[in-house]
Design an enzyme around this catalytic site. Structure first.
Site, PDB file in Angstrom:
ATOM      1  N   HIS A 192       5.168  32.153  72.872  1.00 52.63           N
ATOM      2  CA  HIS A 192       3.696  32.325  72.510  1.00 52.63           C
ATOM      3  C   HIS A 192       3.262  33.327  71.521  1.00 52.63           C
ATOM      4  O   HIS A 192       4.075  34.299  71.232  1.00 52.63           O
ATOM      5  CB  HIS A 192       3.323  32.923  73.954  1.00 52.63           C
ATOM      6  N   GLY A 198       1.439  47.041  68.098  1.00 58.80           N
ATOM      7  CA  GLY A 198       0.964  45.951  67.330  1.00 58.80           C
ATOM      8  C   GLY A 198      -0.606  46.370  67.275  1.00 58.80           C
ATOM      9  O   GLY A 198      -1.293  47.249  67.059  1.00 58.80           O
TER      10      GLY A 198
END
Length: 543
Positions: A82, A172
């Site tokens: 994903h 992130g």
């Protein structure tokens, strides 16, 4: 009506059960929220969590889960099918009950600001929370994924909405915002995968191409085949069920299937669904088939039946409808207590529940008695000629009775807010200003609650008066008791307004509230008299 928000954070870990469970525990242990679902994906290496609660508690749960994820997930080692850009990849907030999109935007911004501050990570806004067209959708913001985030953050146009423009390797970046409730919905067919997909192309908004759009807005769809069930399905995502409701998708799929001589054998909802979506379907079939159904449970039963939601697996409303899932975890309310316990609570040495809750209870019973008289008239052979009238009159009385149930707790809740404001500190000037504002808000509420009660009482007089003229005469005492109960509820609410007006210093505001209360009470007294006179007149005619 309580405020309910759904939060569906997607964390980039779908394989390590200990991590998945630790994040789930962080949500479970947050007071005021209910964890509804944990859906890990091994190949995607991603887990979707679903929990609900009031706005502030939902934010706390999302932050608690994020803190755990920060310690246990390392994005430098993450691989999955994903697309992703962070440990907490996306965290949408979805309005479910009593909450607007604008309120959810505020919640998303609160969460984003606190997440950036607590963990020192970059956070972007998307959907209704974003004000920039070039970074409004997930694909736009997620482009380049985690691997491209370090370079992306250096560009001026990609400065995060919250947090510094610094790449945090183990995390992130995160996206948060607001979206409407997405309903994953499948229509079952005895067909091939290709035939199901052909219908999906007809329905989905994207259609076959920009030149050949589909018929249903806010609808994504594909066709596939379930080997284990030996059936095809049109797999549908309804991104806004107010635009395209479930029953619309189902009926349109049936229409296309009939043209191809294919059998539709029901449907299924994947995951959870808001009560409103089910009631939409029920109301559609009630109108289509000219049915007369009032009770919510019967409406739910009808929708399940007409949509064929039990075809593949059992659709248990208590486990699949969000509001019903919450009921078992909600605190006990006055309106949910037994009659004897409610009476004991009123009789106890406490100021609440008091006259306001009793007034709401009595008024609700009055409207309910009016509805009962209608039910005792409707469907009986001797009064069959009145069926159309009963279909018109009963709903007003029934729905008013049901709508007055929350008022039983509303009065006590408003009183408790007022007492809490009274106890706020007032040592400093700032504290005094905050307390004064809270007091004004609470005072307005404890006056508006009883005024609203009288307005609801006055909504039923016309229907009750007509019921008194034509309804089952054998129930005349029920009409009389009902009228008196409604009037007593109005009087009780009026007295509550008067006593709370003593807390208002502004002369013009006090006069305005008093004038409104006087006018509403006179309407209630006149309504009660009209009903009683109508019953007396019929009684004399039959004696």
């Amino acid at each position: 009506m309580s405020k309910i928000i759904e939060c569906v954070p997607n964390f980039s870990e779908g394989r390590d059960k200990s991590v998945i469970e630790a994040i789930a525990d962080a949500v479970r242990e947050t007071p005021g929220v209910t964890l509804l679902d944990v859906d890990p994906g091994h190949s995607t290496n991603r887990t979707v969590y679903t929990f609900v609660g009031n706005p502030s508690d939902v934010v706390e749960a999302a932050l608690n889960a994020s803190r755990v994820a920060y310690k246990l997930i390392d994005m430098t080692k993450h691989k999955g099918e994903h697309p992703r850009m962070g440990s907490l990849d996306v965290c949408p907030f979805i309005p479910v009950q009593g909450v607007s999109v604008e309120e959810c935007v505020a919640v998303a911004k609160t969460f984003g600001a606190r997440l950036a501050e607590d963990l020192g990570v970059p956070v972007f806004l998307y959907g209704a929370a974003s004000t920039r067209d070039y970074r409004k959708t997930m694909p736009q913001i997620r482009a380049g994924e985690y691997e491209g985030m370090r370079e992306k953050l250096q560009k001026p146009e990609w400065e995060p909405d919250f947090g510094r423009r610094e790449f945090v390797p183990r995390w992130g970046a995160t996206v948060t915002g607001v979206r409407k409730f997405l309903i994953a919905y499948n229509v079952n067919m005895l067909a091939t995968k290709e035939q199901a997909h052909r219908i999906a192309l007809n329905l989905r908004e994207q259609g076959r191409s920009p030149e050949q759009p589909g018929r249903l807005r806010c609808c994504q769809a594909i066709g596939w085949y379930l080997e284990e069930q030996n059936i095809a399905q049109i797999s549908i995502n309804l991104t806004d069920f107010d635009v395209t409701p479930i029953h619309k998708a189902y009926e349109e799929a049936k229409k296309d299937a009939e043209e191809l001589s294919l059998a539709v054998t029901g449907s299924e909802i994947v995951g959870l669904v808001p009560l409103a979506a089910i009631l939409q379907a029920a109301d559609y079939y009630i109108q289509k088939e000219n049915l007369f159904i009032l009770e919510e449970s019967q409406k739910v039963h009808l929708a399940i039946n007409r949509l064929g939601l039990n075809t593949i697996s059992s659709f248990n409303p208590k486990e699949r409808i969000i509001e019903y899932c919450l009921e078992k975890d909600s605190e006990q309310k006055l309106a949910q207590s037994r009659v004897d316990q409610f009476i004991r609570n009123v009789a106890a040495r406490t100021p609440a529940p008091g006259g306001g809750s009793v007034a709401a209870t009595v008024a609700a019973m009055g409207a309910a008695l009016g509805a009962m008289v209608g039910q005792m008239t409707y469907g009986k052979r001797q009064w069959e000629h009145l069926d159309a009238d009963m279909r018109r009159l009963i709903p007003t009385l029934h729905h008013t009775a049901i709508s007055l149930i929350p008022a039983i707790d509303a009065d006590t809740a408003a009183f408790n807010k007022y007492m809490a404001a009274m106890k706020m500190p007032q040592k400093t000037q700032q504290e005094r200003i905050i307390r004064e504002t809270a007091m004004k808000t609470a005072t307005d509420e404890i006056i508006q609650v009883p005024l609203t009660l009288i307005r609801k009482v006055n909504d039923v007089w016309d229907a009750l008066a007509e019921m008194a003229k034509i309804g089952n005469i054998n129930c005349r005492s029920d009409l009389q008791v009902g009228a008196r109960c409604l009037e007593a509820g109005a009087w009780g609410a009026y007295y509550n307004v008067l006593i709370n007006l003593e807390n208002i210093d502004d002369v013009s505001s006090k006069a305005k509230f008093l004038s409104a209360a006087d006018e509403l009470l006179q309407r209630a007294r006149k309504g009660c008299t009209t009903v009683l006179e109508a019953v007396d007149k019929r009684e004399k005619q039959t004696s």
